[in-house]
Design an enzyme around this catalytic site. Sequence first.
Site, PDB file in Angstrom:
ATOM      1  N   LEU A 159       0.853  -1.191   0.000  1.00  0.00           N
ATOM      2  CA  LEU A 159       0.000   0.000   0.000  1.00  0.00           C
ATOM      3  C   LEU A 159       0.884   1.235   0.000  1.00  0.00           C
ATOM      4  CD1 LEU A 159      -2.684   1.567   0.364  1.00  0.00           C
ATOM      5  CD2 LEU A 159      -2.404   1.266   2.847  1.00  0.00           C
ATOM      6  N   THR A 184      -4.315   8.557  -3.751  1.00  0.00           N
ATOM      7  CA  THR A 184      -3.949   9.956  -3.899  1.00  0.00           C
ATOM      8  C   THR A 184      -5.220  10.788  -3.970  1.00  0.00           C
ATOM      9  OG1 THR A 184      -2.841  11.591  -5.321  1.00  0.00           O
ATOM     10  CG2 THR A 184      -3.801   9.687  -6.419  1.00  0.00           C
ATOM     11  N   ILE A 185      -5.081  12.098  -3.693  1.00  0.00           N
ATOM     12  CA  ILE A 185      -6.221  13.008  -3.796  1.00  0.00           C
ATOM     13  C   ILE A 185      -6.098  13.890  -5.032  1.00  0.00           C
ATOM     14  CG2 ILE A 185      -6.796  13.020  -1.346  1.00  0.00           C
ATOM     15  CD1 ILE A 185      -5.126  15.614  -1.125  1.00  0.00           C
ATOM     16  N   SER A 186      -5.232  13.496  -5.964  1.00  0.00           N
ATOM     17  CA  SER A 186      -5.009  14.280  -7.178  1.00  0.00           C
ATOM     18  C   SER A 186      -5.497  13.528  -8.409  1.00  0.00           C
ATOM     19  CB  SER A 186      -3.512  14.597  -7.334  1.00  0.00           C
ATOM     20  OG  SER A 186      -3.228  15.065  -8.635  1.00  0.00           O
ATOM     21  N   CYS A 341      13.044  26.812   0.382  1.00  0.00           N
ATOM     22  CA  CYS A 341      13.066  25.494   1.021  1.00  0.00           C
ATOM     23  C   CYS A 341      14.454  24.867   0.958  1.00  0.00           C
ATOM     24  CB  CYS A 341      12.036  24.570   0.370  1.00  0.00           C
ATOM     25  SG  CYS A 341      10.328  24.995   0.763  1.00  0.00           S
TER      26      CYS A 341
END
Length: 371
Positions: A159, A184-186, A341
């Site tokens: 997973l 995924t949320i995309s 970053c």
Amino acid sequence: MASSKEYCSELLNRAGIQINGSHPWDMQVHDDSIFDQVLSRGNLGLGETYMAGLWDAERLDQFFHRLLRSGVQDEVNPARLIFHSLKSRLFNLQDDKRAWEVGQKHYDIGNKLYQAMLDERMVYTCGYWRDADNLNEAQRDKLELSCQKLQLKPGMRILDIGCGWGSFMQYAAENYGVECVGVTISKEQVRLGEERCKDLPVEFRLQDYRDLDESFDRIISLGMFEHVGQKNYEDYMDVARRCLKDDGLFLLHTIGKNVSDTAADPWISRYIFPNGEIPSIAQIGAALEQRFVCEDLHNFGADYDKTLMGWFENFDTAWPQLESDYEKTFYRMWKYYLLSCAGAFRARDIQLWQWILSKQGIEGGYHRPFV
């Protein structure tokens, strides 16, 4: 009382940065209004005035490295940002409705952008640079390291929570003979990921992690935990525990912060990762209690500096082909994101951790591979 410019100049000098100096990390100011913005709004003001073209630095990464390494940013703590700090404690900014926002506003802004910026496998997490000479090698080595840490064997079911475009699943299926399920949320990640993983035993699901409830031999999550939020850390670990077989292993790969009691960066939250929140070791540790045993904790956060610099080089080179797809301010916004970053990781202000977790503890112990 010193003026805003004088006070900012004093702080910057302590970091070895001069206003309108000759070094590549020096701040070139085009409009003195930025100083009031910075003192009243912190990094939100610093980032927005950069996006507006009110200041520059030849080497933005070096500017942030020096700034954050010096610690002077801690002396700018505007009262108006207190509510931003309290929001993550008072409200669940990553509930099952808000969780989809980062997919829409960050990951779905164009596969063309990410194909140009990332390595050939489209890995959108920190590379592993110990033996690598370039971004492709660093990402390949990170995937190999992760597979070996998980002790993958043919036929295992894996997973991947927050699977991106399927880079890990594709690598693991091709090289270790495993079956993979990724969530995924995309929508864009699912669309392109399914094309890239065609004919492999890999399944993409457009699904919130909270809805998972089935059994897997191994679990991996690369760069997704930063979207979970402190209100949901225990729920996230409960999901991982119920989905992992008793003799399984869970690899959690996440950016981390050094101090628990700090808020998400307001500029990053507004323009890059809505509702994002970086965890601390203490916060992760508290969520693991009575759920998992930590077998191994590996910090290679300094490698994120090289990774981000590689992403910026690719993005900057490809910008002429990308420019027509985005608003005028996008280039400066994305440059600020990547290079600030990079400077933060170089300053060791934030970290990158890989945790290896088991449900009961491995008898005889766990041994990290020499990769």
